[in-house]
Every structure is written in structure tokens, then in C-alpha cells.
Enzyme design. Structure first.
Site, short mmCIF file in Angstrom:
data_model
loop_
_atom_site.label_atom_id
_atom_site.label_comp_id
_atom_site.label_asym_id
_atom_site.label_seq_id
_atom_site.Cartn_x
_atom_site.Cartn_y
_atom_site.Cartn_z
N HIS A 159 -5.69 -6.87 -0.95
CA HIS A 159 -5.15 -5.55 -1.35
C HIS A 159 -3.67 -6.39 -0.47
O HIS A 159 -3.91 -7.23 0.40
CB HIS A 159 -5.90 -4.69 -0.27
CG HIS A 159 -4.66 -3.53 0.14
ND1 HIS A 159 -3.98 -2.62 -1.51
CD2 HIS A 159 -4.19 -2.29 0.59
CE1 HIS A 159 -4.09 -1.85 -0.73
NE2 HIS A 159 -3.81 -1.67 0.76
N ASP A 194 -8.03 -5.53 -6.04
CA ASP A 194 -8.07 -4.51 -5.23
C ASP A 194 -8.35 -3.20 -6.00
O ASP A 194 -7.77 -2.51 -6.78
CB ASP A 194 -6.32 -4.21 -4.51
CG ASP A 194 -6.17 -3.48 -4.11
OD1 ASP A 194 -7.23 -2.82 -2.99
OD2 ASP A 194 -5.27 -3.10 -3.36
N SER A 243 0.79 -1.25 0.13
CA SER A 243 0.12 -0.03 0.20
C SER A 243 0.62 1.35 0.22
O SER A 243 2.01 1.44 -0.78
CB SER A 243 -0.81 -0.34 1.33
OG SER A 243 -1.97 1.29 1.21
#
Length: 469
Positions: free
Chosen positions: A432, A407, A155
Site C-alpha cells: 500500500h 495491495d 489511499s
């Protein structure tokens, strides 16, 4: 205002009991690495395990910390731990300044915009450079050629891992950037792509599910036009606080939008615990009750409530639905500021065929006003591009960009290889940063292959480091 919140959903932490062993350490670093005018320092926290490290030749696996406590990322990045023995690696998780315990000015770190001005990705990476220099040349080193360092991150941490390799190639030999939306910025990615990806996950699970969600927004407005309708929705959706106004209704829709996004991000093939317990493949569970978008208004809203209950009440233990923020104030203090400075990620919805949400444009002027009122800063749109090159990655090397196509943040990810050493790794049924999580018996073949590919590239980078001239 829900578009603002979606930029705050970068971090998804699924709480686990990891059992990983590490020591907690601190290193003194400069508050400002780029000026001689400020000599302030602070203690940066990092976690370390050297159980399997071959100090003579073993690499350093270095996690570039995100917007939160570093322990949370340590517990949720099992892949690094699993391969550390095979590679005889030192495992390090470095905390990001202004999160967890790594506060440059302690409890006063968020007091004013001068103190907050040192909260940037550039300053954080300079912290990491100092830490790596210490690890390479300090008591653990043997005075040989420095051990190769490989950055890992998921991320925002994945963005940092990639930018770290780009900015400091002499410090970091390669980077594994998982679910890293480095192109989710102005002029690089259409603002509605994020929600198009989110919508596709629901539509692919069930066409009726997508249609039901699309229909529900107007239905909520219709039902709550009257006070009795607001009371009905309050009681039947078991809300902790009553709907009293149109603002309360907007807050409810805001919450639901963020829930749909969060569920797409954690659509893992096994049970997980994101803020509350979730089933395996949660979107399939959400969509089970949403089977007919033509139902009578209140019947349709109950099917939506039953779907959303998978998120907030899967175990049946929740007494009521709380619409407040899912994230702690400590996280939001830092990320809110970053989202008003460097991390300006335009997000918008169009509704209809484009996505399953209400139409909301990207209002940059409104966002500027919000940031000026909240933090006293005026955001610009090109900081990241100027700092890290935007879509021009031709000079970069040794980066793996992995993205799960379930995601939403894959919309701003690198989905095609740039060169022979800047590679895109796609996981069609992955959510994710699934590839960085610990192995699980329910892992799909695509994520298993992705991890094997990452290991192959790390081996190649180590070989090149040792034997190149």
C-alpha cells in the site's frame, strides 16, 4: 458485518519517527463552499516547509490529507520530502476537514447530521483550493505567474489527489495518486476483487498458507460449537476476553479477516510499526507456521494463531489478544460517516477457489439500514461517478496512478494507462502506497524505478507549465 470494516481500512499508517521539520499553520475557510446560506468558518490546519523552495520558480508539493491527523501522513510520505530539495519545492500537507484539529464545529462537529453534512470530498477539495490560492498569492508569492502545484496522496488521499486534478485543473498542474481505488465503486469493480487480491498474496507466499486460512474458518466454528471448545480457543489464543457466544466467535473471525487484509497492505520489504512492530515481509512470517491444512483441528488452529501472532505480538510483549478496533474513535467518527455517504465501496467474498475467506455477499439493503440507524443518512451508489466521472477519464490529464500489486486496494485502482498523460504505474512487489514512503535500503528495484518515473513526469509537467504557450 466484516465487509463494513474493510471499507474502513483505507488508511494504513505505519508509525515512524521522521525527523521532518515543518511549521504548523492554520487558514480560515468556509464550512460550506457551495451555498451562501451558511457563513460559518473554521480553522483548517496545514504543515509547511519552505527550506528548499525557490519562490520564483519552484513548485508546490501539496499533500491532500486523508482520514486522520495530518502529522501521520506527513511522517509517512518521505518521498515528497526527499525530492523537495531537487525540485526546489515548497512542501505542504493539508489536513482533511473533520479529522485531526480541523473540526468545523469543534467538539460538536459530530453532533448531528446537519453538521456532518459538510463532511464530503467536494468540500475538502474546496478547502484545498482556498489554501493553495493563499499560498500562491499571499506573503510567500512574488506576484509572478503562480507556482505550479502538484498534488500527492496515498489511499483515500490518492483518490483526492486524482479528483483534485480532475475538478480543479486550473489549480493543480498534476497529481500523483498512489494506491487510489477510485474504481472500487458500484458497477466499476466486482465486489470480490478486493479479497481475490488479498488471497493471491497469501497463496503466492505459500499454497498451504492459503489453504490453511481457508480451512480455518470452518475449523473455528467446529471447535467452538461447545462451551469447552470456546474455553480452549480463549485460553490457547490468549484472548483478552472469553468467547461466550456465537457473536463472540463471529467477532474473532471478523478481527482475523481484517488482520489478513492489513498485513497484505503493509507487506513492506523492511520492518515497520503499524500499531505494533512488524517484521520485514510480514506475510512470509505469517505463513511460516501454516504448512499443512490437513492437520488435526486444534493443531491447525494453533498454526493459525502462531501466524496471526506476527501481527499482534511480534515482539512477544503482548499479554493477550485484544479484538477491539485498531483505529481511534476520532478517525472512525469521520470515516464511518463517509463510508455511509460518498464512499460506498461494495466488498464481498465468495470463498473456495475465488478467495481464502468465508463467503459473504454484498448486502446493500442491509448496509442502507445500518447507515440510516447509525447516521440518519440513506446512501446511494452513484455519487462518486456523478461527481468525478467514474471510469470515463478521457478528459483528464497529468495524473499518475501508481499501484502496488500486493495491495488489496489495487483491485479498484487504475491499472492501465488511459492516455499519454493519465498513466498507470505498476509496482509488482509493492504494498500500500510504498512508492510514497521514504527510501529504504531494502527497497525493491520496482519501487525504485517507480519513483524515478514519477520524478520524470513531474519534471515534464514543470517544463510544460513554464514553456507552453
Amino acid at each position: 458485518m466484516f465487509i463494513f470494516a474493510c471499507s474502513q481500512l483505507l488508511m494504513i499508517i505505519v508509525h515512524v519517527t521522521s525527523g521532518y521539520n515543518y511549521t504548523t499553520n492554520y487558514i480560515t475557510v468556509s464550512v460550506n463552499h457551495f451555498s451562501y446560506a451558511n457563513n460559518d468558518t473554521f480553522k483548517l490546519k496545514y504543515l509547511m516547509n519552505d527550506k528548499y523552495w525557490n519562490v520564483n520558480k519552484g513548485p508546490i508539493f501539496f499533500y491532500t490529507g486523508n482520514e486522520g491527523r495530518i502529522e501521520d501522513f506527513c511522517d509517512n510520505t518521505g518521498f515528497m520530502w526527499e525530492i523537495s530539495r531537487e525540485f526546489e519545492a515548497l512542501v505542504v500537507f493539508a489536513e482533511h476537514r473533520y479529522y485531526g484539529e480541523s473540526m468545523p464545529y469543534g467538539m460538536n462537529s459530530f453532533d448531528d447530521k446537519l453538521k456532518l453534512s459538510y463532511l464530503t470530498s467536494q468540500q475538502a477539495m474546496a478547502d484545498f483550493v482556498d489554501l493553495i490560492k493563499y499560498l500562491r498569492n499571499g506573503a510567500l508569492s512574488v506576484g509572478r505567474r503562480p507556482n505550479p502545484v502538484f498534488a500527492f496522496g496515498g489511499s483515500y488521499g490518492g483518490m483526492l489527489a486524482a479528483w483534485f486534478r480532475i475538478k480543479y485543473p486550473a489549480t493543480v498542474e498534476g497529481a500523483i495518486a498512489s494506491s487510489a481505488p477510485i474504481w472500487q465503486f458500484t458497477g466499476m469493480t466486482p465486489c470480490n476483487d478486493f479479497f481475490k487480491v488479498t488471497s493471491s498474496v497469501y497463496r503466492n507466499a505459500s499454497a498451504e498458507c492459503g489453504l490453511t486460512i481457508s480451512t480455518s474458518w470452518n475449523t473455528i466454528d467446529k471447535v467452538t460449537e461447545s462451551d469447552s471448545g470456546k474455553m480452549w480457543l480463549t485460553e490457547n489464543w490468549k484472548l483478552c476476553e472469553s468467547l461466550e457466544s456465537s457473536g463472540d466467535v463471529a467477532q474473532l473471525k471478523y478481527w482475523a479477516t481484517n488482520v489478513y487484509v492489513a498485513l497484505a497492505m503493509v507487506n513492506y520489504p523492511y520492518e515497520a510499526n503499524f500499531l505494533a512492530p512488524l517484521p520485514a515481509n510480514p506475510i512470509k512470517e505469517v505463513c511460516k507456521s501454516m504448512r499443512d491444512h490437513t492437520e488435526y483441528d486444534k493443531t491447525l488452529l494453533m498454526s493459525v494463531f502462531n501466524g496471526l501472532s506476527v501481527y499482534f505480538n511480534y515482539t512477544g510483549s503482548a499479554k493477550c489478544l485484544n479484538l477491539s478496533s485498531a483505529f481511534s474513535d476520532d478517525i472512525m467518527k469521520g470515516w464511518g460517516y463517509q463510508a455511509c455517504t460518498e464512499m460506498i465501496m461494495p466488498l464481498c467474498t465468495k470463498g473456495g477457489e475465488d478467495d481464502i475467506f468465508e463467503a459473504y455477499p454484498w448486502d446493500f439493503e442491509g448496509y442502507v439500514e445500518y447507515c440510516e440507524n447509525r447516521y440518519g443518512v440513506k446512501p446511494t451508489t452513484d455519487d462518486v461517478e456523478k461527481q468525478y466521472g467514474g471510469k470515463n477519464l478521457k478528459a483528464a490529464s497529468n495524473i499518475i496512478f501508481s499501484n502496488g500489486l500486493l495491495d488489496p486496494w489495487s483491485s479498484g485502482g487504475v491499472l492501465k494507462s488511459i492516455s499519454s498523460s493519465v498513466r498507470a504505474l505498476l509496482i509488482p512487489d509493492g504494498a500500500h502506497h510504498l512508492d510514497l514512503r521514504a527510501s529504504h535500503k531494502n527497497d525493491t528495484s520496482s519501487v525504485i524505478r517507480a519513483r524515478k518515473t514519477i520524478k520524470h513526469w513531474i519534471s515534464k509537467w514543470i517544463f510544460d507549465y513554464r514553456y507552453r504557450k
